[in-house]
Design an enzyme around this catalytic site. Structure first.
Site, mmCIF file in Angstrom:
data_model
loop_
_atom_site.group_PDB
_atom_site.id
_atom_site.type_symbol
_atom_site.label_atom_id
_atom_site.label_comp_id
_atom_site.label_asym_id
_atom_site.label_seq_id
_atom_site.Cartn_x
_atom_site.Cartn_y
_atom_site.Cartn_z
ATOM 1 N N ASP A 71 0.926 -1.261 -0.198
ATOM 2 C CA ASP A 71 0.085 0.120 0.157
ATOM 3 C C ASP A 71 0.879 1.061 0.096
ATOM 4 O OD1 ASP A 71 -1.988 1.548 0.527
ATOM 5 O OD2 ASP A 71 -2.336 1.154 2.460
HETATM 6 C C1 SPV Z 1 -6.412 1.285 5.038
HETATM 7 O O1 SPV Z 1 -7.200 0.863 5.299
HETATM 8 O O2 SPV Z 1 -5.949 1.590 3.581
HETATM 9 C C2 SPV Z 1 -6.040 2.695 5.583
HETATM 10 C C3 SPV Z 1 -5.998 2.437 7.028
HETATM 11 O O3 SPV Z 1 -5.734 3.742 5.388
HETATM 12 S S1 SPV Z 1 -4.352 1.965 7.225
HETATM 13 O O4 SPV Z 1 -4.272 0.669 6.379
HETATM 14 O O5 SPV Z 1 -4.231 1.587 8.880
HETATM 15 O O6 SPV Z 1 -3.517 2.806 7.164
HETATM 16 MG MG MG Z 2 -5.195 3.719 3.338
#
Ligand code: SPV
Ligand code: MG
Length: 555
Positions: free
Chosen positions: A55
């Site tokens: 991510d």
């Molecule tokens: C997501 O779910 O992508 C979020 C929350 O942004 S976190 O993964 O905690 O960043």
């Molecule tokens: Mg996120």
């Protein structure tokens, strides 16, 4: 009501609102089905599930948008999309808002990570934040860009995640609230809720607070709610549960190489059918696709115990009796297919485990011993739609007989053998009960006649019809139009709740025969048409029938 208005309505109510993360349309449907009022389209789970990527802003805005659109289209609850840092600067944020709003998304979150961002959860990665001014500019741009006044812009700060401390977190939250954010998301990587609870305690604005307690999972929703948090996001647990489920299933599959072994770890196929709306699809097919002979579905009632054929039927239902190398059922299927009917449903009962031919769909009447044909027919109720051919499982018939019946345009038509008229005297007194028919315009006995396509109507049908009055024999084959099928279901639905005592020739509805239902249709002023046939069929109901079938049937 728009989804953004729904979201606003949730947020106006006292207490906190729960959002749960989804990574695709199906997971979003499950979130909604679990009664969760808001779906979170999470960047963490979308990048993991859709691309197996970290991510870290590797997916583009349009890639994320496409998934968010699928998620949103699958549910009726509002969706909040995680838009990372808005995919660039304030100008990129403007386009992001425009596109997500057009897609019907109820709100977005934008965080003060620089581009490319690093997921807040990953330990030991470099963390850089945009300046306060830059992110406040993005918030202002987002608020200016929205057309729908209910669209919700959540400004998220990573100050605590980056380890910049509570004063910085408060400063940023204030700045973003001043820039017009509808909500502030205060993210934290502390192992308990103490940090976010401290922030909430020191928060002196009306702008409501959002939290994502992934890394402090011991906190309860009620505790956050009591502290004044407005929106709690359980962001990635659904994906993690799904991965656990897939890994368990795969471990068992790889080890056993046996599908039965994974059954306890999987949902039934029917559950997937239900989730993706297969029955709605079928209803549309029945309603909107043209119906011709190729659209006919056959329902074969093969539940009965075939007592009259014991001991031949000791280990199998009658339809599996073999006649010169092929079973009755195989011969039926061959004729059905020759007439273009491939959609075949079989209702099983007695020795159902023996009935496993591929390419058929099965329904079971496990109460076959105490119930009748009607009960078996309605065991397959979901299939009684569109044009429907009803068939007894113990008859052999000529293709021409079926073709003639299929040409009928009537809502309810049954095939009636007129050769009965010529043999009547010889058959009396009857050695076994027969499904006899009285029609309005019967041909004269012993006269040659052309069994015309013109339809006659049935006045009486059943085994109690006095043989001397009968002018035909029902051969166990009937055709229903879509409307006829509808009437059938309607009448059965009503009878099921109202019928007490005998039902025509049966002592109770449950034990009713198909002919009892035909008589009921007639009594309810639903015309039952008679399609004249002259021989061309055999039933296998007794040992003599079986011998005759052997003699008559070709190799
Ligand atoms: C997501 O779910 O992508 C979020 C929350 O942004 S976190 O993964 O905690 O960043
Ligand atoms: Mg996120």
């Amino acid at each position: 009501m728009t989804k953004s208005a729904k979201l606003r309505a949730h947020l106006r109510r006292p207490g906190a609102v729960l959002a749960v993360g989804a990574h695709d349309a199906l997971s979003a449907k499950l979130v909604e089905a679990a009664g969760i009022p808001v779906v979170w389209a999470s960047s963490f789970t979308v990048s993991a599930a859709q691309r197996a990527m970290p991510d870290v802003n590797l997916l583009t805005m349009t890639e994320n948008l496409e998934v968010a659109r699928h998620i949103n289209d699958a549910v009726s609850v509002p969706v909040i999309a995680d838009c990372d840092n808005g995919y660039g600067n304030a100008i990129n944020v403007i386009r992001t808002v425009e596109e997500y709003e057009k897609a019907g998304i109820a709100g977005i979150s934008i965080e003060d990570n620089v581009f490319p961002k690093r997921c807040s959860l990953y330990p030991g990665v470099r963390r850089e934040l945009a300046t306060v001014a830059e992110h406040a500019g993005k918030v202002r741009a987002a608020k200016r860009a929205q057309r729908d006044p209910d669209f919700v812009v959540i400004a998220r700060t990573e100050a605590l995640i980056a380890g910049w401390g509570m004063p910085e977190a408060l400063k940023r939250a204030h700045a973003y609230a001043d820039a017009g954010a509808d909500m502030i998301l205060m993210h934290s990587k502390a192992p308990t809720a103490a940090e976010v609870l401290e922030f909430v305690g020191r928060w002196d604005r009306d702008t409501p607070i959002v939290v994502v307690p992934t890394l402090y999972p011991s906190v309860r929703f009620e505790e956050l709610q009591a502290a004044g948090v407005k929106l709690v996001i359980f962001a990635n647990q659904v994906l993690r549960g799904a991965v656990r489920g897939m890994q368990t299933t795969l471990e068992v599959l790889a080890r056993t190489r046996h599908l039965d072994a994974v059954t306890p770890h999987t949902v039934a196929l029917e559950e997937i059918y239900r989730l993706v709306g297969v029955s709605e699809f079928k209803a549309y097919e029945a309603e909107f696709l043209p119906s011709g002979a190729d659209q006919v579905r056959a329902v074969i009632i093969a539940a009965g115990s075939g007592k009259s054929l014991l001991p031949l039927t000791q280990d199998r239902p009658t339809c599996l009796l073999e006649i010169k190398g092929r079973t009755i059922l195989e011969r039926q299927l061959e004729t059905l297919r020759a007439c273009g009917i491939y959609d075949v449903v079989v209702v099983r009962g007695y020795r159902k485990e023996k009935l496993q031919l591929p390419g058929l769909r099965y329904y079971d009447n496990d109460r076959y011993d105490e119930t009748g044909e009607l009960y078996s027919l309605f065991a397959a109720e979901p299939e009684l739609q569109g044009r429907l051919l009803f068939l007894y499982a113990d008859i052999l018939f000529d293709q021409a007989v079926l073709e003639k019946l299929l040409r009928s345009k009537a809502d309810v038509a049954i095939a009636v053998d007129r050769s009965w008229l010529d043999h009547r005297e010889r058959l009396l007194p009857l050695s076994k009960p027969m499904d006899l028919v009285v029609t309005r315009n019967a041909p004269q006995p012993h006269h040659r006649f052309l069994p015309s396509e013109d339809m006659d109507t049935v006045l009486r049908v059943g085994q109690w019809v006095p043989p001397e009055e009968a002018n035909g024999e029902f051969i166990g084959m009937a055709l229903f139009s879509e409307r006829g099928c509808h009437r059938l279901r309607e009448i059965w639905g009503r009878l099921r709740t109202t019928s007490v005592g005998p039902f025509h020739e049966a002592d109770a509805l449950e034990r009713g025969s198909f002919t009892d239902l035909l008589q009921e249709l007639i009594d309810q002023d639903e015309p039952v048409s008679c399609v004249n046939v002259y021989k061309g069929w055999l039933e296998v109901d007794t040992f003599e029938d079986y011998q005759r079938a052997w003699a008559e049937v070709k190799e």
